[in-house]
Design an enzyme around this catalytic site. Sequence first.
Site, PDB file in Angstrom:
ATOM      1  N   GLY A 238      49.900  40.756  42.689  1.00  0.00           N
ATOM      2  CA  GLY A 238      49.782  41.579  43.799  1.00  0.00           C
ATOM      3  C   GLY A 238      48.941  41.213  44.865  1.00  0.00           C
ATOM      4  N   PRO A 608      37.107  42.992  27.332  1.00  0.00           N
ATOM      5  CG  PRO A 608      35.865  42.506  25.601  1.00  0.00           C
ATOM      6  CD  PRO A 608      36.729  43.369  25.756  1.00  0.00           C
ATOM      7  CD  GLU A 681      40.071  44.444  45.387  1.00  0.00           C
ATOM      8  OE1 GLU A 681      40.441  44.184  46.518  1.00  0.00           O
ATOM      9  OE2 GLU A 681      40.013  45.325  44.803  1.00  0.00           O
TER      10      GLU A 681
HETATM   11 MO1  MOS Z   1      44.059  44.812  46.765  1.00  0.00          MO
HETATM   12  S1  MOS Z   1      43.820  43.602  48.108  1.00  0.00           S
HETATM   13  O1  MOS Z   1      43.050  46.031  47.106  1.00  0.00           O
HETATM   14  O2  MOS Z   1      45.807  45.255  46.779  1.00  0.00           O
END
Ligand code: MOS
Length: 718
Positions: A238, A608, A681
């Site tokens: 994604g 994990p 992220e």
């Molecule tokens: Mo992600 S860049 O938060 O889809």
Amino acid sequence: MRSGTIGKAVPRLDGVAKVTGAARYGDDHRVPGAAHAALALSTIARGTIVAIDQAAARAVPGVLEIFTHENVGRRVKAGRALTAGGYTSSRVQPLASPKIYFAGQIVALVVAESAEAAREAADRLAFTYDEQPATASFDSPGATTRSTRSMLAKTRIKVGDPEAAFATAAHEIDARYETPAQHHNPMELFQVICVWDGDDLTVWESTQHVIGTQRGIAKQLGISPKRVRVIATFVGGGFGARNMPPSTPLVAFAARVVSRPVRLVATRQQGFTLMTFRAETRHRVRLAADRDGRFVALNHDSWELTSRTEKFILAGSENTARLYACPNIRTEARVVEADRQTPGFMRAPPEVPYFFAMESAVDELAHAMDLDPIELRRRNDTPVESVGGKPFSSRALMECFDTAAESFGWRQRAARPRSMRQGEWWVGYGCAAAAYPAQIAAADCRATLFPDDCALIEIGTHDIGTGAYTILAQTAADRLGLPIERIEVRLGDSRLPAAPLTAGSVSTASNCNAVAQACEALAKKRKAQAARTEPLVAKATFKPHGAMPFSQFLIRRGIPMFARAVRAGHAFFSSGAHFVEAHVHVETAEVRVPRMVGAFAAGTIVNPLTARSQLTGGQIWGLSAALHEATEIDRRTARYVNRDLAGYHVPVHADIGRIETILLPQHDEKVNPLGIKGIGELGNTGVNAAVANAVFHATAIRCRSLPIRVEHLLRAPT
Ligand code: MOS
């Protein structure tokens, strides 16, 4: 009775299906009688279509219909941008008018009996344009700088009196940084299949947001969302690229006109302008410290490239300003408009460019003060964020640094740059901080327990490769006290209970809490019932603490309403530390990174194995952002030059050395009931700065512009 499956390293439940090809991605779905679509894209960046010669295209055998602005126009309505409460990346809907806003805009959609015929016909369309001079990027004639506001972040922050503090500070760094345009390039191409059955439309599209896509199509075609179903059972990556492409409502429209199912797979090259990208940014960071190395003032000015039609801005200085203790802060983020497609979200959208600037500046200041960069960060560690003065719910930034430093062997580092050498290679050690806001969203879930003690979990989220199927099953197994084999998870369908857009690292925290809540209710029902012959059903809506009231109603309408990191009396952030060893060849200046270490604290880690995999992937992508990736822009035509994976460089196996990914245990009861902060992220945040800092330590050459290339290092040390 909990079975303790949360926190276990359970292998992906869909792993075998994926590696054997049994898992069906968007275009793996086969629809009998489907026609095939292909796109034609504009070759100019600004102007107007004055004529389209279709003769050669129509002569291709098998062509069914050609859609252009002449026969589409307002029949497909304009969308509204995601950032303005809509579902698309831009308010410009292609084929609505002859106007061209950027190079690579859709100018025709051809439908034919075969994909080959559609593509050939699309290539044979001859467009005559009234072409206007186009602005490519920063510094191009016509580039317009503007102040703007955003629903996503504060574009301006002022705390204390930075100017007064700069005037008397013992040490100051004042430096400019630059990051390039980049493209996500998820492995699976952008695709869609649209099938009408009377007035009902079924759409197979690999998306991060089934409900948003459902709502978006309905709005743009002027039909009820009840008539639209969007399915995305497996999604091949994604990264922020997979919100609804502007081609999707066009394909749905075309399918209705030709009375056939229609499928479209955009080419890799077309993907570069079909969806969004990470815009190029510029930064000026001024950072000052007192004699003891305590920060006294920070200015972070930034400029982000955007289109002519949307003021898309990330303003990541809102997060960099909260990274350390600092009593005097001023930030301002501005947009610079050019004739380009509207940028968007790409994994850690604000953090990748803004942490590069901030964490490079911290390293520069440490060097200027002759202080170890970890020690400088320690002196500025804080339990309270510096913008609003709210306490962090939990914070382990320095634990991440210390753990990673130990594992990396930081103490072997000679302080002086350009002083470590192995044979023909300068050797450098660098580090940088990572942090990511622990955002969260409302989510619905339905859990069903069958008499044979099998359970079905239904939630309209997406597995974009992260392991969502597995962690949701783990959560359900835990709360129902059942073996994981007895749990089936259904996701990726707009008919399922509403979950948020899979983005912003919100999914695990939001959806696992919803699943836990539904399963706890189900377990109660099970207890209350003696003999079970009928399935038991429990529904739950997880409402995050500190979220906007009614945000769950917006989630059900596909509006991504995330509760932000600073809410309800606390600041919620995950943290991490990256360590990089860089080798730079003494003659050729080739850069190699033989090893990286990252340590991360992100609350509860549900699995994990999948978490480590995501974080390691983030570390690799961070390295890629530092040394490889850039979308090159032809400054004359405002076109992308390297629109494929041959010209757009990403690391291959030989570019990646040893990677260590350390997960620190962290217990946070305030962030949400399960204590999850999210890790999607965090891993690729700050790596670029760690690489640049390591390259500086190796060579004494400071690279303030990414990606770092040989030509930047073939100069004298500074
Ligand atoms: Mo992600 S860049 O938060 O889809």
